[in-house]
Scaffold this motif. Sequence first.
Motif, mmCIF file in Angstrom:
data_model
loop_
_atom_site.group_PDB
_atom_site.id
_atom_site.type_symbol
_atom_site.label_atom_id
_atom_site.label_comp_id
_atom_site.label_asym_id
_atom_site.label_seq_id
_atom_site.Cartn_x
_atom_site.Cartn_y
_atom_site.Cartn_z
ATOM 1 N N TRP A 18 35.598 -94.414 -26.432
ATOM 2 C CA TRP A 18 35.525 -94.847 -25.047
ATOM 3 C C TRP A 18 36.392 -96.088 -24.892
ATOM 4 O O TRP A 18 36.175 -97.091 -25.589
ATOM 5 C CB TRP A 18 34.093 -95.190 -24.652
ATOM 6 C CG TRP A 18 33.159 -94.018 -24.687
ATOM 7 C CD1 TRP A 18 32.827 -93.209 -23.644
ATOM 8 C CD2 TRP A 18 32.428 -93.525 -25.813
ATOM 9 N NE1 TRP A 18 31.937 -92.243 -24.055
ATOM 10 C CE2 TRP A 18 31.678 -92.415 -25.397
ATOM 11 C CE3 TRP A 18 32.341 -93.906 -27.159
ATOM 12 C CZ2 TRP A 18 30.846 -91.691 -26.237
ATOM 13 C CZ3 TRP A 18 31.524 -93.191 -28.009
ATOM 14 C CH2 TRP A 18 30.783 -92.097 -27.542
ATOM 15 N N ALA A 19 37.360 -96.034 -23.988
ATOM 16 C CA ALA A 19 38.249 -97.170 -23.740
ATOM 17 C C ALA A 19 37.637 -98.074 -22.674
ATOM 18 O O ALA A 19 37.145 -97.607 -21.659
ATOM 19 C CB ALA A 19 39.615 -96.675 -23.294
ATOM 20 N N ARG A 20 37.663 -99.352 -22.949
ATOM 21 C CA ARG A 20 37.235 -100.367 -22.007
ATOM 22 C C ARG A 20 38.350 -101.403 -21.912
ATOM 23 O O ARG A 20 39.242 -101.441 -22.754
ATOM 24 C CB ARG A 20 35.936 -101.059 -22.464
ATOM 25 C CG ARG A 20 34.744 -100.107 -22.593
ATOM 26 C CD ARG A 20 34.321 -99.575 -21.229
ATOM 27 N NE ARG A 20 33.148 -98.726 -21.290
ATOM 28 C CZ ARG A 20 33.175 -97.407 -21.342
ATOM 29 N NH1 ARG A 20 34.327 -96.771 -21.363
ATOM 30 N NH2 ARG A 20 32.065 -96.710 -21.371
ATOM 31 N N GLU A 21 38.296 -102.247 -20.923
ATOM 32 C CA GLU A 21 39.330 -103.259 -20.771
ATOM 33 C C GLU A 21 39.232 -104.262 -21.933
ATOM 34 O O GLU A 21 38.231 -104.955 -22.092
ATOM 35 C CB GLU A 21 39.172 -103.996 -19.445
ATOM 36 C CG GLU A 21 40.340 -104.909 -19.152
ATOM 37 C CD GLU A 21 40.298 -105.477 -17.758
ATOM 38 O OE1 GLU A 21 40.786 -106.599 -17.590
ATOM 39 O OE2 GLU A 21 39.781 -104.806 -16.841
ATOM 40 N N GLY A 22 40.257 -104.276 -22.773
ATOM 41 C CA GLY A 22 40.331 -105.217 -23.888
ATOM 42 C C GLY A 22 39.743 -104.730 -25.200
ATOM 43 O O GLY A 22 39.864 -105.415 -26.212
ATOM 44 N N TYR A 23 39.090 -103.579 -25.204
ATOM 45 C CA TYR A 23 38.506 -103.056 -26.442
ATOM 46 C C TYR A 23 38.200 -101.575 -26.273
ATOM 47 O O TYR A 23 38.329 -101.015 -25.183
ATOM 48 C CB TYR A 23 37.239 -103.823 -26.834
ATOM 49 C CG TYR A 23 36.073 -103.618 -25.902
ATOM 50 C CD1 TYR A 23 35.110 -102.652 -26.157
ATOM 51 C CD2 TYR A 23 35.924 -104.401 -24.756
ATOM 52 C CE1 TYR A 23 34.046 -102.457 -25.301
ATOM 53 C CE2 TYR A 23 34.863 -104.214 -23.898
ATOM 54 C CZ TYR A 23 33.924 -103.249 -24.180
ATOM 55 O OH TYR A 23 32.863 -103.057 -23.331
ATOM 56 N N GLN A 24 37.811 -100.945 -27.361
ATOM 57 C CA GLN A 24 37.321 -99.569 -27.296
ATOM 58 C C GLN A 24 36.105 -99.434 -28.191
ATOM 59 O O GLN A 24 35.887 -100.246 -29.096
ATOM 60 C CB GLN A 24 38.398 -98.558 -27.667
ATOM 61 C CG GLN A 24 38.823 -98.558 -29.103
ATOM 62 C CD GLN A 24 39.822 -97.443 -29.385
ATOM 63 O OE1 GLN A 24 40.113 -96.600 -28.547
ATOM 64 N NE2 GLN A 24 40.349 -97.432 -30.575
ATOM 65 N N VAL A 25 35.306 -98.414 -27.920
ATOM 66 C CA VAL A 25 34.137 -98.107 -28.737
ATOM 67 C C VAL A 25 34.396 -96.747 -29.376
ATOM 68 O O VAL A 25 34.700 -95.779 -28.685
ATOM 69 C CB VAL A 25 32.845 -98.067 -27.880
ATOM 70 C CG1 VAL A 25 31.640 -97.751 -28.752
ATOM 71 C CG2 VAL A 25 32.656 -99.387 -27.136
ATOM 72 N N VAL A 26 34.297 -96.700 -30.704
ATOM 73 C CA VAL A 26 34.608 -95.489 -31.452
ATOM 74 C C VAL A 26 33.345 -95.011 -32.180
ATOM 75 O O VAL A 26 32.721 -95.771 -32.920
ATOM 76 C CB VAL A 26 35.736 -95.756 -32.480
ATOM 77 C CG1 VAL A 26 36.060 -94.498 -33.267
ATOM 78 C CG2 VAL A 26 36.974 -96.301 -31.788
ATOM 79 N N GLU A 27 32.994 -93.767 -31.963
ATOM 80 C CA GLU A 27 31.839 -93.152 -32.616
ATOM 81 C C GLU A 27 32.271 -92.672 -34.003
ATOM 82 O O GLU A 27 33.305 -92.005 -34.150
ATOM 83 C CB GLU A 27 31.367 -91.968 -31.762
ATOM 84 C CG GLU A 27 30.173 -91.246 -32.288
ATOM 85 C CD GLU A 27 29.784 -90.079 -31.385
ATOM 86 O OE1 GLU A 27 28.670 -89.589 -31.555
ATOM 87 O OE2 GLU A 27 30.593 -89.664 -30.522
ATOM 88 N N ILE A 28 31.488 -93.018 -35.032
ATOM 89 C CA ILE A 28 31.814 -92.602 -36.395
ATOM 90 C C ILE A 28 30.556 -92.066 -37.086
ATOM 91 O O ILE A 28 29.439 -92.451 -36.726
ATOM 92 C CB ILE A 28 32.415 -93.759 -37.221
ATOM 93 C CG1 ILE A 28 31.443 -94.934 -37.316
ATOM 94 C CG2 ILE A 28 33.742 -94.226 -36.635
ATOM 95 C CD1 ILE A 28 31.867 -95.999 -38.298
#
Length: 69
Positions: free
Chosen positions: A4-14
């Motif tokens: 999931w892309a957010r402004e300034g970072y992303q969240v990656v499911e692993i």
Amino acid sequence: MKAWAREGYQVVEIPFDHDLHQFMVVQDGEAVHAITPWDFDTQDRIIADLNAGADVNGWEDGMGNTISI
């Protein structure tokens, strides 16, 4: 796995523990936080919130720490 892309970072499911997944908060190519759900209900809630566009600032990481980006 999803990201999931957010402004300034992303969240990656692993993958984490069999069917339980961890969510890495990545900023500038570096993992800065790990969100670790303690059960499947929590994991499903995290995914639903991320799909709805939620920002992870202020979330607890599952280890008692507050995420601040």
